[in-house]
Design a protein around this motif. Structure first.
Motif, PDB file in Angstrom:
ATOM      1  N   SER A  82      11.690  -1.752  -8.209  1.00 34.23           N
ATOM      2  CA  SER A  82      12.070  -2.159  -9.557  1.00 34.23           C
ATOM      3  C   SER A  82      11.779  -1.005 -10.510  1.00 34.23           C
ATOM      4  N   TYR A 137       9.004  -5.620  -6.158  1.00 33.32           N
ATOM      5  CA  TYR A 137       9.063  -7.078  -6.216  1.00 33.32           C
ATOM      6  C   TYR A 137       9.127  -7.673  -4.819  1.00 33.32           C
ATOM      7  N   ILE A 142      14.959  -5.305 -11.357  1.00 30.62           N
ATOM      8  CA  ILE A 142      14.889  -5.177  -9.908  1.00 30.62           C
ATOM      9  C   ILE A 142      16.137  -4.479  -9.387  1.00 30.62           C
TER      10      ILE A 142
END
Length: 499
Positions: free
Chosen positions: A355, A265, A360
């Motif tokens: 993640s 992410y 995450i």
């Protein structure tokens, strides 16, 4: 006498005495009737209270509200989130949709729909979970999804089949935690049609959606939009570049872009200080099916950010190419950092990390942070690094010097060397003068470090947790120590022998 004869005689005797014959088990019968009545009352009552525990709630298709009592939807952030397996679709595509509760929550009932412009219910669901069932809404079979029982649930999953002739779609749900506690308007991110571009006439959705839309470009930085990147002025197409930009669209909307090399992410945060905690966060990352989606959350310090509803947010484009994650979206949500009201100046955080299954994990390095609060409506181009600010480094260095060096040296001289060093200077023993100087430096260094961290955090920071509280205790004890020393008798005093 046989049991039948005794029963007949008893009945005849009662009739002869002018009384209505009474069966020998009448008392037991009355008890059974009483319990049966109570049981029936409970069945009716519990069914109404739990609002159709069987999930047959077709009457709620339009309002999406529970059909019982006068309960009002909760206004706090819902402990639930809707995730989708893709951010775009074509007619006939199958999209995996999941409704999930947070770690410390669950739900008994729900109503989930896919809605297009004008809140029209579109598409149909294929049932995967025995805790779910399809409902007929707007004369479409399985166009809505609900529960089949009142058991506590952590998550449910179904397949949504995309229909032809629709543009953007958002999944909305009403979720019941208990009889009178429920949330409405739990939403997924916008699911965009990959058919030819369309124009929306409904406020709050995309004006144009096209797979060829460009995102994360440095064009216009400093002249048409605000940009923040590391290294400063880098090109978002460069794998080493981490980039975000914001452009004001009227008085209450912003177009955000973010990109960076990551296998999980990229996220941007808006904060009151340079310490993570109580920050408004947008995350561009992989979901459980490794598709890129936009999430809204609030950070709570060192723990995983808590999800927030997407609210009035439109996803324009998401992509994952050559290891670079990119997202572009329009948000009409007010940016608020919880510790105070809405403002226009923030520290900007730009972070990235891994993640797993849509969850995450902590970023492996310190986020890139602006040197000062910025106005995201302005036309600026700033650069940032992930190194710790000098003022925080100075705070740590001074505390280390104070308590690992000067404080320790001062205590060693007082404890072990006062009888070994007999020489004097300025009328006092050398050991005492060294002890006094070291302890004085300890107090001064602690005080300066204490002031520096308050300046760095712009005052008290609750996100620092126990660290800030322990720091205040140390500062108080540092001032208490010389006060105690002032009242300590000299070595020539008889009372000093007691110490």
């Amino acid at each position: 006498m046989p049991r039948g004869s005794r029963f007949a005689s008893s009945s005849q005797e009662g009739a002869l005495m002018g009384r209505t014959p009474r069966l020998s088990f009448s008392s037991h019968q009355r008890k059974m009737e009483k319990w049966t009545s109570l049981f029936l009352f409970w069945e009716v009552f519990s069914s109404g209270v739990l609002s159709f525990p069987s999930g047959e709630i077709t009457e709620a298709c339009n309002s999406m509200l529970p059909i019982h009592g006068d309960s009002v939807s909760q206004t706090s952030l819902p402990p639930y989130a809707i995730s989708i397996s893709n951010t775009s679709f074509t007619p006939g595509d199958e999209i995996t949709v999941s409704l999930t509760a947070s770690n410390d929550s669950s739900f008994k009932g729900f109503l989930l729909q896919a809605q297009a412009t004008g809140d029209n219910v579109v598409g149909s669901f294929r049932i995967l979970d025995p805790n779910t069932q399809g409902l007929v809404c707007n004369d479409i079979q399985n166009s809505s999804l609900s529960h089949t029982n009142k058991k506590n649930k952590k998550n449910i999953t179904a397949i949504w089949i995309a229909p032809p002739g629709v543009g953007h779609v958002v999944f909305r749900a009403t979720v019941l935690q208990s009889v009178s506690v429920f949330w409405t308007g739990v939403e997924s991110q916008v699911l965009v049609s990959s058919s030819p571009p369309f124009v929306s006439i409904s406020p709050g959705f995309l004006q144009s959606t096209s797979p060829s839309a460009t995102i994360s470009t440095e064009e216009g930085c400093g002249t048409q939009k605000f940009c923040f990147s590391s290294p400063a002025g880098c090109n978002p197409r460069d794998p080493t570049c981490y980039f975000m930009s914001s452009a004001a669209l009227g008085s209450n909307a912003f177009k955000f872009e973010m990109s960076g090399l990551s296998d999980g992410y990229v996220a941007i945060g808006f904060s009151d200080d340079t310490i993570m905690g109580n920050d408004d966060v947008y995350i561009c990352g992989k979901n459980a099916t490794d598709h890129i989606e936009v999430q809204h959350a609030v950070s709570t310090g060192r723990s995983t950010p808590s999800p927030r509803p997407l609210g009035n947010l439109d996803v324009l484009v998401t992509s994952f190419n050559n290891g670079i994650i990119k997202c572009s979206f329009i948000s009409r949500n007010a940016i608020s950092t919880q510790s105070r009201g809405v403002d226009s100046l923030y520290y900007i955080f730009l972070a990235f990390g891994p993640s797993s299954a849509g969850r995450i994990w902590k970023h492996p390095r310190r986020p890139f942070i602006t040197d000062q609060k910025v106005n995201i409506s302005s036309f600026e181009a700033l650069g940032g690094t992930s190194s710790t600010p000098l003022i925080i480094k100075a705070h740590g260095a001074l505390m280390l010097i104070a308590w690992m060096t000067t404080g320790s040296v001062g205590m060693i001289f007082a404890r072990y060397l006062k009888k070994s060093i007999k020489k004097t200077i300025w009328g006092k023993d050398i050991w005492f003068q060294i002890h006094f100087l070291m302890m004085l430096l300890t107090v001064v260094a602690t005080a300066i470090a204490f002031i520096l961290i308050f300046v760095a955090a712009n005052g008290w920071s609750s996100s620092a947790g126990a660290h800030s509280i322990i720091g205040c205790i140390i500062m108080a004890l540092s001032f208490l120590q010389p006060a105690i020393a002032f009242f300590r008798p000299s070595l020539q005093n008889n009372r000093s022998k007691l110490c």
